[in-house]
Scaffold this active site. Structure first.
Site, PDB file in Angstrom:
ATOM      1  N   LYS A  59      58.241  50.613 139.198  1.00  0.00           N
ATOM      2  CA  LYS A  59      58.977  50.198 137.991  1.00  0.00           C
ATOM      3  C   LYS A  59      58.246  49.113 137.204  1.00  0.00           C
ATOM      4  O   LYS A  59      58.411  49.008 135.997  1.00  0.00           O
ATOM      5  CB  LYS A  59      60.383  49.719 138.345  1.00  0.00           C
ATOM      6  CG  LYS A  59      61.316  50.850 138.763  1.00  0.00           C
ATOM      7  CD  LYS A  59      62.743  50.382 138.950  1.00  0.00           C
ATOM      8  CE  LYS A  59      63.595  51.484 139.533  1.00  0.00           C
ATOM      9  NZ  LYS A  59      65.024  51.175 139.541  1.00  0.00           N
ATOM     10  N   ASP A  95      68.633  51.274 134.047  1.00  0.00           N
ATOM     11  CA  ASP A  95      69.370  50.665 135.167  1.00  0.00           C
ATOM     12  C   ASP A  95      70.358  49.635 134.622  1.00  0.00           C
ATOM     13  O   ASP A  95      71.447  49.440 135.159  1.00  0.00           O
ATOM     14  CB  ASP A  95      68.412  49.971 136.144  1.00  0.00           C
ATOM     15  CG  ASP A  95      67.613  50.972 136.968  1.00  0.00           C
ATOM     16  OD1 ASP A  95      68.133  52.074 137.223  1.00  0.00           O
ATOM     17  OD2 ASP A  95      66.472  50.651 137.344  1.00  0.00           O
TER      18      ASP A  95
END
Ligand SMILES: Nc1ncnc2c1ncn2[C@@H]1O[C@H](COP(=O)(O)OP(=O)(O)O)[C@@H](O)[C@H]1O
Ligand SMILES: O=C(O)C1=C[C@@H](OP(=O)(O)O)[C@@H](O)[C@H](O)C1
Ligand SMILES: [Mg+2]
Length: 417
Positions: A59, A95
């Site tokens: 990420k 997210d």
């Protein structure tokens, strides 16, 4: 053709739910693409994909490989969604939307609150950004080392003023199902707790907060919600919010265990075997697993070594079974006598009490049910336990077939699926 590719990149993706979630949300094919660290840069340079999700451990590593990063993802320093528009790669962080949805759905407010976040990784940064955006009074980060301005767990436990507690660490995640990153009971002013872990469906941390009477949520809804926002970016059009609930309910019904409790001889094994076929779940009888594990049947263990020795073995076997999902679990009648068994079974399961009248209970081959007075005594002792631990109760007072159908219906109704 290759640029039509959609999927998830990460290092180990064996257990990922993302393929199932995305394919329920949209009509593209979604691949799980495992990449070793040295494959990451060449994969991005090739640009042979339409859009991607990114998971652990990439990420942060993908940031320099992109042409453009959405300001929120840049602020967080982590990207979980990449869209390829005519060869130009843009990174996003959905997210953030996932956590926002989860907290909103459970009525968990961050504004004006002292928010404590366990862990300092990517998801911690996402939660911290959200807490700041919502106007949290204070955002406290907690790590084992206490480096970089974070509190140690020891110091964190002293903060009496914590109002919202968020776990972003893998503590409590399968196979560490008993793991508790921090006890919510330490904080007298706590209003709510949430855990980003979704396997088990309810971690020890979430169950502890629920037992304290607080709103608490596991990470599965967050996972579905972040996927929905990612799918919108992939498709370039909005999807209805109701899709999150629909996919979440289905996923829960698929993943959750259906656990039967009741007196010995009430029909857990017989009804359970039939209900498992109806629900499409793997049938697991804890007594059979004990027999396989110990090389003796429960009746033999009880006769040779006594009931206490049997309960030890039973708890060990239940702990392993309870970690897995997608099962119908027929327990032994005494599983409820140990709270730890029920705590573990609850993590992934809905508990159904299939009640059968004392006079109808089968007794053959059951050493503990040999004389009626002993059975009656156990019935009196245990009846409150079956009631206390069950999420749902139904009667096994007609045919086996009817009882199995009641189990199936009650299970689906529980999830609204
Ligand atoms: N609804 C029912 N009607 C008739 N017999 C039943 C019914 N439910 C259970 N039984 C019988 O009771 C006995 C005990 O069932 P079992 O599934 O072994 O119970 P448990 O696993 O709860 O100890 C079996 O012979 C089973 O066929
Ligand atoms: O009630 C109990 O204490 C027991 C029930 C049995 O299972 P069933 O409930 O399936 O008969 C088996 O686990 C063991 O003999 C002990
Ligand atoms: Mg049985």
């Amino acid at each position: 053709m290759e640029t039509q590719r959609y999927g998830l990149i990460g290092e180990h993706l064996g257990h990922s739910f993302s393929k199932s979630i995305h394919e329920q949300l949209a009509d593209y094919t979604y691949d799980l693409i495992e990449l070793a660290p040295q494959q990451l840069a060449p994969f991005f340079a090739g640009r042979q994909f339409a859009a991607l999700n990114v998971t652990i451990p990439y990420k942060e590593a993908v940031l320099p490989l992109l042409d453009e990063v959405d300001p929120r993802a840049a602020e967080i320093g982590a990207v979980n969604t990449v869209v390829n528009r005519g060869g130009k790669l843009t990174g996003y962080n959905t997210d953030y939307d996932g956590v926002d949805y989860l907290l909103h759905r459970h009525g968990i407010l961050l504004g004006g609150r002292v928010v404590m976040i366990l862990g300092t990784g990517g998801t911690s940064k996402t939660c911290a950004a959200l807490a700041r955006a919502k106007g949290a009074k204070e955002v406290l980060l907690v790590s084992r080392s206490g480096k970089g301005g974070a509190l140690t767990y020891h110091d964190a436990a002293m903060r009496r003023d914590v109002q919202v507690l968020l776990n972003t660490t893998p503590c409590g995640m399968y196979p560490d199902n008993d793991g508790l990153p921090m006890d919510p009971a330490l904080f007298p002013r706590l209003e709510a707790a949430a855990d980003v872990v979704y396997n088990p469906l309810q971690t020890a941390f979430v169950l502890r907060a629920l037992d304290l009477g607080l709103p608490a949520a596991g990470g599965l809804e967050m996972l579905v919600a972040q996927a929905k926002t990612a799918a919108e970016l992939f498709l370039g059009r909005p999807l209805p919010d109701e899709e999150i609930g629909r996919v979440h309910r289905r996923l829960q019904a698929e993943r959750a265990n259906c656990v039967l409790i009741a007196m010995p001889g009430a029909g857990k094994t017989t009804v359970g075997g039939r209900a498992a076929r109806m629900l499409g779940k793997t049938f697991v009888d804890t007594d059979d697993e004990i027999t396989a594990y110990a090389g003796r049947t429960p009746a033999q263990i009880i006769e040779q070594d006594g009931e206490a020795a049997f309960r030890e073995i039973e708890s060990r076997v239940i702990a392993e079974i309870a970690k897995k999902g997608g099962q119908l679990i027929a327990t032994g009648g005494g599983a409820v006598t140990r709270a730890e068994n029920m705590r573990r079974l609850r993590q992934n399961g809905v508990i159904l009490f299939i009640d059968r009248e004392l006079s109808l209970l089968a007794t053959s081959g059951r050493p503990l049910s040999r004389d009626f007075e002993a059975l009656r005594q156990r019935y009196i002792e245990r009846y409150p336990l079956y009631n206390r631990y069950c999420d749902l109760k139904l009667d096994n007072d007609e045919t086996i077939e009817t009882a199995a159908r009641r189990v199936e219906e009650a299970f689906y109704a529980y999830f609204g699926a």
